[in-house]
Each structure stands twice: as structure tokens, then as C-alpha cells.
Design an enzyme around this catalytic site. Structure first.
Site: not given
Ligand code: B4P
Length: 192
Positions: A13, A88, A127, A133, A144
Site C-alpha cells: 500500500k 482498518r 524491510r 521498524r 498485525r
Molecule cells: P507496504 O505494504 O507498502 O507497507 P506499509 O504501507 O508500511 O503497510 P503496513 O500495513 O505494514 O503499515 P502502516 O504504516 O499502514 O510494504 C511493505 C514492504 O514490502 C516494503 O519493504 C516494500 O518495499 C515491500 N514491497 C512492497 N511492494 C512490493 C513488491 N511488489 N515486491 C516486493 N516487495 C514489495 O501501519 C503501521 C501501524 O500503525 C499499524 O500496525 C497500527 O499500529 C498503526 N496504524 C496505522 N493506521 C492505523 C489505523 N487506521 N488505525 C489504527 N492503527 C493504525
């Protein structure tokens, strides 16, 4: 365009939203990034959120809604946005619809990035090595993924039932997945 990206942790995402933002010329709103910025700034909200994020659980709905209302009050969102990480759970989905209705900006599309669990775990492990992280530890990742299955997966059904869901295969190179999303957002050609 007003777009929400849905998908499990590690589904891409944040990665794709960063590219879509340049392509669509609208801001990328990541609730994960907003929370991490609060943590880094050492604000009261950040202090409350820090241990919850590190554990892999969800930060409270009230904190998230307040943060989002604040973000949507900024004029750069008036021409559209890409939302990543919110909603979420179903309560957040309802709150978002109410907020967007209030500001007259209903959601156009919900895009779900579909990736098998083994690959999610592999990407996050990558990552963890690269960025360290605090919520990419094996234990937090297990939490998660469980939180995603129990609380966030129903949000996908919510958008499906409201006729706004597009499912995109999230397996492939960054360019391949990006192209699929762009194609999914294009209007279907009219026949005849
Ligand atoms: P991504 O999937 O892009 O990771 P993300 O956006 O950080 O999502 P995530 O759900 O983990 O975290 P968020 O910050 O929203 O990529 C992951 C990895 O995969 C990267 O290393 C990337 O390079 C790799 N990758 C991506 N595409 C690829 C491909 N095609 N091929 C190979 N590799 C690839 O949330 C973090 C925390 O914040 C949550 O756990 C929660 O505690 C809190 N939070 C955030 N929003 C919230 C909400 N609405 N409500 C409550 N808590 C919330």
C-alpha cells in the site's frame, strides 16, 4: 480522484501510494506515516501510540479520526487524495464515510492489493533488515496479520457491498503492480 488502498501489512500500500501520488497529482495520506511522525516528534499522541504500534495492534479509533479530520482540513486534499492505512476496522469505515460526506468528497475507488501470506511475511522480513521498524519483528508481524484478518478484512467486504471495490493482484515487480492499479482505475471503454 479520491482513492483508498486496502491490503494486509506488506501488501504494498505505502509503496504504491508513493508512486500513485506522483501519477495522479494528489496527496498521499498514510495513517501509519502520520502516527510515526507523532512518535518521532515525541508528542502526547505519539507517546500514547508508540507501544501500541510496536505491538502490532491498532491505535484507538478516536486518535485516528482526530488525526484524519485534521489532515482533511488542509486545502491540498480538496482536489483528491490517496488514503493508505485507513480504514482498518468497520467503525473506521463508517467514520470515514461520515467525514467524507460532511466535507462533500465521497470516495471514488477502493483498491485491494492481494498478496499471499507467505509473501507478506517475506517482504516484511526484508524491510526489517533494511529499516529496523519496531513493528516488523516476527511477533509484531504475527499480531498485525491476525489483526488484519479479524478486523480489517471485513472492511474489504464493506467496500465490495458498496460497489466501490477493485481487486488487484499485488504479486510482481513494483512496476507491474503499479500498471495494474492504473489500468484498474481507468474507466471501462464504452461499447458501440
Ligand atoms: P507496504 O505494504 O507498502 O507497507 P506499509 O504501507 O508500511 O503497510 P503496513 O500495513 O505494514 O503499515 P502502516 O504504516 O499502514 O510494504 C511493505 C514492504 O514490502 C516494503 O519493504 C516494500 O518495499 C515491500 N514491497 C512492497 N511492494 C512490493 C513488491 N511488489 N515486491 C516486493 N516487495 C514489495 O501501519 C503501521 C501501524 O500503525 C499499524 O500496525 C497500527 O499500529 C498503526 N496504524 C496505522 N493506521 C492505523 C489505523 N487506521 N488505525 C489504527 N492503527 C493504525
Amino acid at each position: 480522484m479520491r482513492l483508498v488502498l486496502l491490503g494486509a501489512p506488506g501488501s504494498g500500500k505505502g509503496t504504491q501510494a508513493a508512486r500513485l501520488k506522483d501519477h495522479l497529482q494528489v496527496p498521499h495520506i498514510s495513517t501509519g506515516d502520520l502516527l510515526r511522525a507523532e512518535v518521532a516528534a515525541g508528542s502526547k499522541l505519539g507517546l500514547e501510540a508508540k507501544s501500541v504500534i510496536a505491538s502490532g495492534k491498532l491505535v484507538s479509533d478516536d486518535i485516528l479520526l482526530g488525526m484524519l479530520e485534521d489532515r482533511f482540513s488542509r486545502p491540498d486534499t480538496h482536489g483528491g487524495f490517496i488514503l493508505d492505512g485507513y480504514p482498518r476496522n468497520l467503525a473506521q469505515a463508517d467514520a470515514l464515510d461520515a467525514l467524507l460526506k460532511k466535507i462533500g468528497q465521497p470516495m471514488d475507488f477502493a483498491v485491494q492489493l492481494l498478496v499471499p501470506t507467505e509473501l507478506l511475511v517475506e517482504r516484511i522480513a526484508g524491510r526489517a533488515l533494511a529499516e529496523g521498524r519496531p513493528d516488523d519483528t516476527p511477533e509484531a508481524v504475527r499480531t498485525r496479520l491476525k489483526v488484519y484478518d479479524e478486523l480489517t478484512a471485513p472492511v474489504v467486504e464493506y467496500y465490495r457491498q458498496h460497489g466501490r471495490l477493485t481487486v488487484v493482484d499485488g504479486v510482481g515487480s513494483l512496476d507491474e503492480v503499479f500498471t495494474r492499479i492504473i489500468e484498474a482505475l481507468e474507466p471501462a471503454p464504452t461499447v458501440g
